[in-house]
Design a protein around this motif. Structure first.
Motif, mmCIF file in Angstrom:
data_model
loop_
_atom_site.group_PDB
_atom_site.id
_atom_site.type_symbol
_atom_site.label_atom_id
_atom_site.label_comp_id
_atom_site.label_asym_id
_atom_site.label_seq_id
_atom_site.Cartn_x
_atom_site.Cartn_y
_atom_site.Cartn_z
ATOM 1 N N GLY A 1 -6.898 7.265 -3.247
ATOM 2 C CA GLY A 1 -8.179 7.436 -3.926
ATOM 3 C C GLY A 1 -8.308 8.780 -4.588
ATOM 4 N N LEU B 1 -11.870 4.050 -2.778
ATOM 5 C CA LEU B 1 -11.492 2.719 -2.323
ATOM 6 C C LEU B 1 -12.367 2.238 -1.169
ATOM 7 C CD1 LEU B 1 -7.613 3.091 -2.480
ATOM 8 C CD2 LEU B 1 -9.138 2.109 -4.167
ATOM 9 N N GLY C 1 0.809 -1.211 0.000
ATOM 10 C CA GLY C 1 0.000 0.000 0.000
ATOM 11 C C GLY C 1 0.843 1.261 0.000
ATOM 12 N N ILE D 1 -5.113 -2.875 -4.546
ATOM 13 C CA ILE D 1 -6.567 -2.722 -4.516
ATOM 14 C C ILE D 1 -7.247 -4.086 -4.592
ATOM 15 C CG2 ILE D 1 -8.547 -1.744 -5.736
ATOM 16 C CD1 ILE D 1 -6.638 0.491 -6.706
ATOM 17 N N LEU E 1 -4.894 1.961 6.554
ATOM 18 C CA LEU E 1 -5.678 2.036 5.322
ATOM 19 C C LEU E 1 -6.265 3.420 5.117
ATOM 20 C CD1 LEU E 1 -7.548 -1.404 5.246
ATOM 21 C CD2 LEU E 1 -5.533 -0.689 3.939
ATOM 22 N N THR F 1 -6.090 -5.951 -0.794
ATOM 23 C CA THR F 1 -6.525 -5.188 0.380
ATOM 24 C C THR F 1 -6.084 -5.844 1.682
ATOM 25 O OG1 THR F 1 -8.438 -4.327 -0.785
ATOM 26 C CG2 THR F 1 -8.456 -4.129 1.598
ATOM 27 N N GLN G 1 -3.592 5.481 3.749
ATOM 28 C CA GLN G 1 -3.227 5.103 2.380
ATOM 29 C C GLN G 1 -4.362 5.356 1.393
ATOM 30 O OE1 GLN G 1 -2.142 0.995 2.889
ATOM 31 N NE2 GLN G 1 -0.054 1.455 3.524
ATOM 32 N N TRP G 2 -5.555 4.908 1.732
ATOM 33 C CA TRP G 2 -6.667 4.953 0.783
ATOM 34 C C TRP G 2 -7.104 6.377 0.447
ATOM 35 C CZ3 TRP G 2 -10.717 0.648 2.318
ATOM 36 C CH2 TRP G 2 -10.141 -0.602 2.057
#
Length: 743
Positions: A388, A395, A325, A353, A380, A356, A383-384
């Motif tokens: 995103g 995400l 990630g 992705i 997450l 996950t 990161q997301w």
């Protein structure tokens, strides 16, 4: 969590995604228990549409694979991929499909496997890498920020009310650390000559993570505050801290080989700082920062890409999954700044992705315990959110993520006394982290959780998030169901009322993940809370990872509310990597307004020492009572034990009756089976400030089979209890509720 009846029925009938090798093994299904398994299969309804296809590598190591998908006899899709997974970019129409895969070197089709797409399958489409890369490059800088991002001077009155406190907190934090935060140097730490776990190594690792974390946070927080306020003191601080991070030797004490979490944090924060103050970096500084990032990410990429992408075949690597990630976000931010970033991007982004988390099936959950689930939620979110924004892809819409959020609601609900199952479950949770993750959803249950859970979101993620948060657009808040099964991780939650902070909560675990990684040898164990108090708890604590205390007590079955024999002999546990096959599974689950039921089979967890270890659990919601029925058998005679651990005194009332009191909450336990007596047990000293008491119902004679039938009366209301034999079994009546039990 809510599942369609067809999903639940198929999972239960097929052993709920047991990790054991099924009978239809072919080349796509490795005999190695830690290798990736072919998915989807076994007529399972897919939570995600399109599903990701995975399989074990062919022994000929082909250059590519061909995946064929059929609807009936018609081929509806054919894909070619160089890796042993494929995530289609477009969803399937509702229907039943079969798929198979063949290597490019020889026509050797795998066994066809069947899956179902129906109205419950949520569409989550991920464009191909070329499209995602173009989206990232076209996103105006800062790429990590929404295109609608506004400096504070342009905030509306409502936005100031909503986020003003976070801005003040972060401003005070960064301003205070301008003078108080000591510069970090390579010489602050020593290089260990061994990777063997020790107290000294653990202490230094913690110190490195802490100091790097503070410096990295200061750099990116100052950069964000400059972008928000225009105050040059924050720009100067961001430049100073960025220079310090970039100056650290990427092959020294903060290297990937010495402390992988430190090296990824340095690269991650530098990349975000480059993005945030891109227009304020002179050529020399930009080159120095980019070089530091490239040197550190190159080592991470080499590890992840080694063995043709080792995690494609062996995904059970928690650090590797997180590192994938971090590489993804860094690549998305710097894809047109560092030449190698395109290679990183194409390798990591769609793979990240797609995967996950390997710690549950696609329906969500987290098998490694709620403490590490909370840490994962934090990582997450960090990161997301930026990834995103850069990619133009939400995400959080991934079905796994929705299930993960529901899992947190059920196992860390508002009013809960703390974590359950797995390493660091004794740590007080950071409630703001799970609350923040839930705040990215527009569901009534997310609104209920965000409204009722304590804690504040990390100011950095909040101030870089879109306004308003998705959860703030929801007008109705509704608690989730009172009971839930998370099939692929083998966890069950049963609550008296999710709407009540003083609820009774019963947790039951029988997991296909066994005691692998951060999981414990606690299959078929229970935890009981009531009114925010622990009644039946898990014993011990982690002084450092895999310490003697951890391996001899904390991870052992005897430290949990589960079955042992002959003085504490329990389930197989050895290290962390050998235990995936020594597991459990939930074999039945049902829920209604008055009664919840679950059954677990932990036989494989005992590695052959037991021939059967079945636990049935009922929660009688109307009586606020629990019934636990254990059936155990073994090749040799043993004295079996039903272990219990409490955060308060365990008082003996009769040979098979005890009462546990924790401040203002209590539970009375009665073993209705024959030949059992209660014995007080001892354990290592608990964590400072904690109270632990231990005991067990013990069979007085050794035998090759045994039964425990234990009634747990929450609140010690002492209802009338009768057990009557019938022609087909037994009838157990507790107050006004009756259960039909097997012989």
């Amino acid at each position: 969590m809510t599942f369609g009846n067809n999903i639940l029925a198929s999972m239960i009938a097929l052993g709920l995604a047991s990790i054991a090798v099924p009978s239809h093994a072919d080349w796509a299904l490795s005999a190695d228990p830690i290798a990736v398994k072919p998915r989807p299969e076994q007529m399972q309804v897919q939570p995600q549409n399109p599903p990701a296809f995975t399989w074990s590598r062919h022994p000929l190591k082909p250059a590519s694979y061909t995946v064929e998908v059929k609807s009936g006899s018609a081929v509806v899709a054919t894909y070619t991929t160089k890796r042993n997974f494929y995530l289609p970019a477009k969803a399937f129409a509702a229907g039943t499909y079969t798929w198979r895969v063949t290597p490019s070197t020889v026509e050797a089709w795998s066994t066809p496997r069947t899956f179902v797409i129906d109205s419950t399958s949520k569409v989550f489409e991920v464009p191909e890498s070329e499209v995602l890369r173009t989206n990232a490059i076209k996103h105006p800088r800062p790429r990590i920020l929404p295109k609608e991002f506004m400096p504070v001077a342009q905030w509306s009155a409502a936005m100031k009310t909503d986020r003003g406190a976070a801005l003040t907190r972060l401003t005070n934090e960064v301003t205070g650390r301008i003078t108080s935060l000591v510069p970090i140097r390579d010489t602050d730490w020593v290089m260990f000559t061994t990777t063997t776990a020790s107290a000294a190594r653990s202490a230094q690792d913690t110190d490195i993570r802490t100091k790097i974390g503070l410096a990295a946070r200061q750099a990116e927080a100052a950069a964000l505050l400059f972008r928000l306020t225009g105050d040059v003191k924050f720009l100067n601080e961001a430049l100073l801290r960025g220079d310090q991070l970039a100056a650290l030797n990427p092959y020294g004490t903060t290297s990937y080989s010495n402390q992988d979490q430190a090296t990824r944090q340095i690269a991650f924060s530098l990349a975000k700082s480059v993005d945030l103050i891109y227009d304020k970096l002179d050529a020399t500084r930009r080159a120095a920062w980019l070089k530091a990032i490239e040197q550190r990410v190159a080592v991470i990429y080499a590890d992840l890409a080694g063995g043709d992408g080792r995690m494609d075949q062996y995904p059970f690597d928690s650090h590797g999954g997180s590192n994938l990630g971090y590489v993804s976000v860094i690549a998305a931010l710097l894809v047109n700044e560092i030449p190698a970033a395109q290679t990183w991007f194409d390798f990591a982004v769609r793979a990240f992705i797609h995967s996950t988390s390997v710690w549950s099936g696609p329906e969500g959950g987290f098998s490694q315990g709620t403490a590490y689930g909370t840490y994962t939620a934090d990582i997450l979110l960090q990161q997301w959110q930026p990834l995103g924004e850069a990619l133009g892809l939400n995400l959080f819409n991934k079905p796994w993520a929705i299930g993960f959020t529901n899992y947190m609601m059920h196992f860390l609900p508002p009013g809960s006394p703390g974590n359950v199952f797995g390493d660091e479950r004794e740590i007080i949770p950071n409630w703001g982290l799970t609350k923040a993750f839930a705040s990215r959803y527009t569901t009534p249950t997310a609104a209920w959780y965000a409204k009722n859970q304590l804690g504040d979101e990390n100011d950095l993620t909040l101030l870089t998030a879109r306004y308003p948060l998705p959860v703030q657009t929801v007008t109705t808040a509704v608690p989730p169901a009172n009971a839930a099964l998370y099939p692929s991780i083998g966890w069950v939650a049963m609550h008296s009322s999710m709407a009540d902070r003083a609820r009774t909560s019963l947790y039951f675990k029988s997991s296909p993940y066994g005691s692998y990684n951060h999981s414990h040898s606690d299959q078929n164990s229970i935890v009981l809370n009531s009114g925010g108090r622990r009644l039946l708890m898990e014993a011990g604590y982690q002084d450092y990872y895999m310490s003697p205390l951890v391996t001899s007590w904390y991870r052992q079955t005897k430290a949990h509310n589960a079955i042992t024999y002959d003085g504490g002999v329990g389930q197989f546990t050895q290290g962390t990597g050998e235990n995936l096959g020594y597991n459990g599974r939930i074999t039945a689950f049902s829920t209604s307004a008055a009664l919840d039921y679950a059954e677990g089979d932990a036989t494989p967890a005992y590695a052959g020492s037991l021939s059967a270890a079945i636990r049935k659990v009922w929660y009688l919601r109307g009586q606020d009572a629990v019934v636990v029925l254990d059936k155990i058998s073994s090749p040799a005679a043993h004295k079996f034990e039903w272990n219990m651990h409490a955060a308060g005194p365990i008082k003996t009332e009769a040979p098979a009756k005890v009462a546990i009191t924790n401040v203002d909450r209590s539970v009375c336990l009665t073993d209705l089976s024959s030949g059992s007596v209660f014995e007080t047990r001892s354990g290592p000293p608990p964590k400072a400030g904690m109270v632990e008491n231990h005991g067990a119902y013990v069979k007085t004679a050794a035998a090759t089979s045994a039964e425990f039938l234990v009634v747990l009366d929450v609140g010690c209301k002492r209802p009338a209890v009768t057990l009557t034999n019938t022609a087909s079994g037994r009838t157990l009546t507790i107050g006004t509720q009756t259960l039909n039990l097997p012989k």
